[in-house]
Design a protein around this motif. Structure first.
Motif, short mmCIF file in Angstrom:
data_model
loop_
_atom_site.label_atom_id
_atom_site.label_comp_id
_atom_site.label_asym_id
_atom_site.label_seq_id
_atom_site.Cartn_x
_atom_site.Cartn_y
_atom_site.Cartn_z
N GLU A 13 -28.81 -9.99 39.86
CA GLU A 13 -27.62 -10.43 39.12
C GLU A 13 -27.92 -10.52 37.63
N TYR A 14 -29.12 -11.01 37.29
CA TYR A 14 -29.50 -11.15 35.90
C TYR A 14 -29.60 -9.78 35.22
N HIS A 15 -30.27 -8.84 35.86
CA HIS A 15 -30.45 -7.51 35.27
C HIS A 15 -29.11 -6.77 35.17
N ALA A 16 -28.23 -6.95 36.13
CA ALA A 16 -26.91 -6.30 36.08
C ALA A 16 -26.11 -6.85 34.91
N ALA A 17 -26.17 -8.17 34.70
CA ALA A 17 -25.44 -8.79 33.60
C ALA A 17 -25.99 -8.35 32.25
N ARG A 18 -27.31 -8.20 32.14
CA ARG A 18 -27.91 -7.76 30.89
C ARG A 18 -27.54 -6.30 30.58
N GLU A 19 -27.48 -5.49 31.61
CA GLU A 19 -27.07 -4.09 31.41
C GLU A 19 -25.62 -4.01 30.93
N LYS A 20 -24.78 -4.82 31.54
CA LYS A 20 -23.38 -4.84 31.12
C LYS A 20 -23.25 -5.36 29.70
N GLN A 21 -24.06 -6.35 29.35
CA GLN A 21 -24.05 -6.89 28.00
C GLN A 21 -24.43 -5.82 26.98
N SER A 22 -25.44 -5.03 27.31
CA SER A 22 -25.88 -3.96 26.42
C SER A 22 -24.76 -2.93 26.21
N PHE A 23 -24.07 -2.60 27.30
CA PHE A 23 -22.97 -1.63 27.21
C PHE A 23 -21.84 -2.17 26.34
N VAL A 24 -21.44 -3.42 26.59
CA VAL A 24 -20.32 -4.02 25.86
C VAL A 24 -20.63 -4.15 24.37
N GLU A 25 -21.83 -4.59 24.04
CA GLU A 25 -22.20 -4.75 22.64
C GLU A 25 -22.22 -3.40 21.93
N GLY A 26 -22.70 -2.37 22.63
CA GLY A 26 -22.69 -1.03 22.06
C GLY A 26 -21.28 -0.51 21.84
N ARG A 27 -20.41 -0.81 22.80
CA ARG A 27 -19.01 -0.40 22.71
C ARG A 27 -18.32 -1.09 21.54
N ILE A 28 -18.61 -2.38 21.34
CA ILE A 28 -18.02 -3.14 20.23
C ILE A 28 -18.42 -2.52 18.89
N LEU A 29 -19.72 -2.21 18.74
CA LEU A 29 -20.20 -1.61 17.49
C LEU A 29 -19.52 -0.27 17.24
N ASP A 30 -19.37 0.52 18.29
CA ASP A 30 -18.75 1.84 18.15
C ASP A 30 -17.28 1.71 17.74
N LEU A 31 -16.54 0.82 18.41
CA LEU A 31 -15.12 0.67 18.12
C LEU A 31 -14.88 0.04 16.75
N GLU A 32 -15.72 -0.91 16.36
CA GLU A 32 -15.57 -1.51 15.04
C GLU A 32 -15.84 -0.48 13.94
N GLY A 33 -16.79 0.41 14.20
CA GLY A 33 -17.04 1.48 13.25
C GLY A 33 -15.84 2.39 13.10
N LYS A 34 -15.22 2.74 14.24
CA LYS A 34 -14.02 3.58 14.21
C LYS A 34 -12.86 2.85 13.54
N PHE A 35 -12.76 1.54 13.81
CA PHE A 35 -11.66 0.76 13.25
C PHE A 35 -11.74 0.73 11.73
N SER A 36 -12.96 0.59 11.22
CA SER A 36 -13.14 0.53 9.76
C SER A 36 -12.88 1.88 9.09
N ARG A 37 -13.03 2.97 9.86
CA ARG A 37 -12.83 4.31 9.29
C ARG A 37 -11.44 4.88 9.57
N SER A 38 -10.66 4.17 10.36
CA SER A 38 -9.34 4.69 10.74
C SER A 38 -8.33 4.59 9.60
N GLU A 39 -7.48 5.59 9.54
CA GLU A 39 -6.42 5.63 8.52
C GLU A 39 -5.09 5.89 9.23
N ILE A 40 -4.21 4.89 9.18
CA ILE A 40 -2.93 5.00 9.88
C ILE A 40 -2.02 6.02 9.19
N ILE A 41 -1.50 6.96 9.99
CA ILE A 41 -0.57 7.97 9.48
C ILE A 41 0.79 7.73 10.11
#
Length: 222
Positions: A47-75
């Protein structure tokens, strides 16, 4: 840092996903890790290792989306003219070989979803279409070989309106099926609730009279 185009709906969707990950998913994972620690030896704690793997995925996803959000230009695609294909365009094309017609909506990289005919500006088809006008023939290289399409229509309707038309059609089909099933059950229920034949009814009396007629023997038949 290069900007990339995005529709207003896509920008709102991007922001919503970031908030979901940061303020819902992240706290749940932290809680799951804390609970898993209480089970003791972490080296064999699934359970611990599964939660840590999910945490790694979510944190990576947050960084990726925040990067896209900062570069996005609404048309605002409602202000674009339909002279040629560009970001935000809804394009109707016809396959030069099969004569099958298709509609595509050109969006940013985050919004792309081929199952909904939303293609990214960086996709091969979108690159071939951008800059072209109605009547132009474009060629696209695909894994199955080169394909040619003729542009039939170009419009810049709002994405949410375009999707609403699809969702309305799906809902219409869904409720039609529900109504048919309900009507079928209603008919079957009415059949089951039909009153049994009364022994005093004329039809019942007629059946008794027929059954009371004796069968003729072979001698009597001739």
């Amino acid at each position: 840092m290069d900007k990339f185009p995005i529709t207003q709906q896509g920008h709102e969707k991007l922001e919503k996903e970031i908030k979901q990950l940061k303020y819902v998913e992240r706290p749940l994972i932290i809680e799951a890790i804390a609970t898993a620690r209480e089970f003791g030896d972490l080296s064999e704690n699934a359970e611990y290792h599964a939660a840590r793997e999910k945490q790694s995925f979510v944190e990576g996803r947050i960084l990726d989306l925040e990067g896209k959000f900062s570069r996005s230009e609404i048309i605002d695609i409602s202000k674009l003219e339909a002279g040629s294909v560009k970001f935000g365009a809804t394009v109707k094309v016809i396959d030069d070989d099969s004569k099958e017609e298709s509609i595509y909506h050109i969006v940013g990289e985050y919004e792309a979803d081929i199952t909904k005919r939303l293609i990214s500006t960086g996709s091969p088809l979108a690159k071939a279409l951008i800059g072209k006008s109605v009547g132009d023939l474009v060629e696209v290289s695909t894994p199955k070989g080169d394909k040619a399409y003729e542009i039939l229509e170009i419009s810049f309707q709002k994405l949410d309106l375009w999707l609403k038309k699809i969702f309305c059609l799906i809902n219409l089909c869904f409720w039609a099926i529900i109504c048919l099933n309900f009507k079928e059950r209603e008919i079957m229920s009415n059949i089951k609730n039909l009153p049994a034949l009364d022994s005093s009814s004329g039809f019942s009396k007629y059946l008794r009279e027929i059954n009371s007629i004796p069968l003729l023997s072979q001698e009597e038949e001739f």
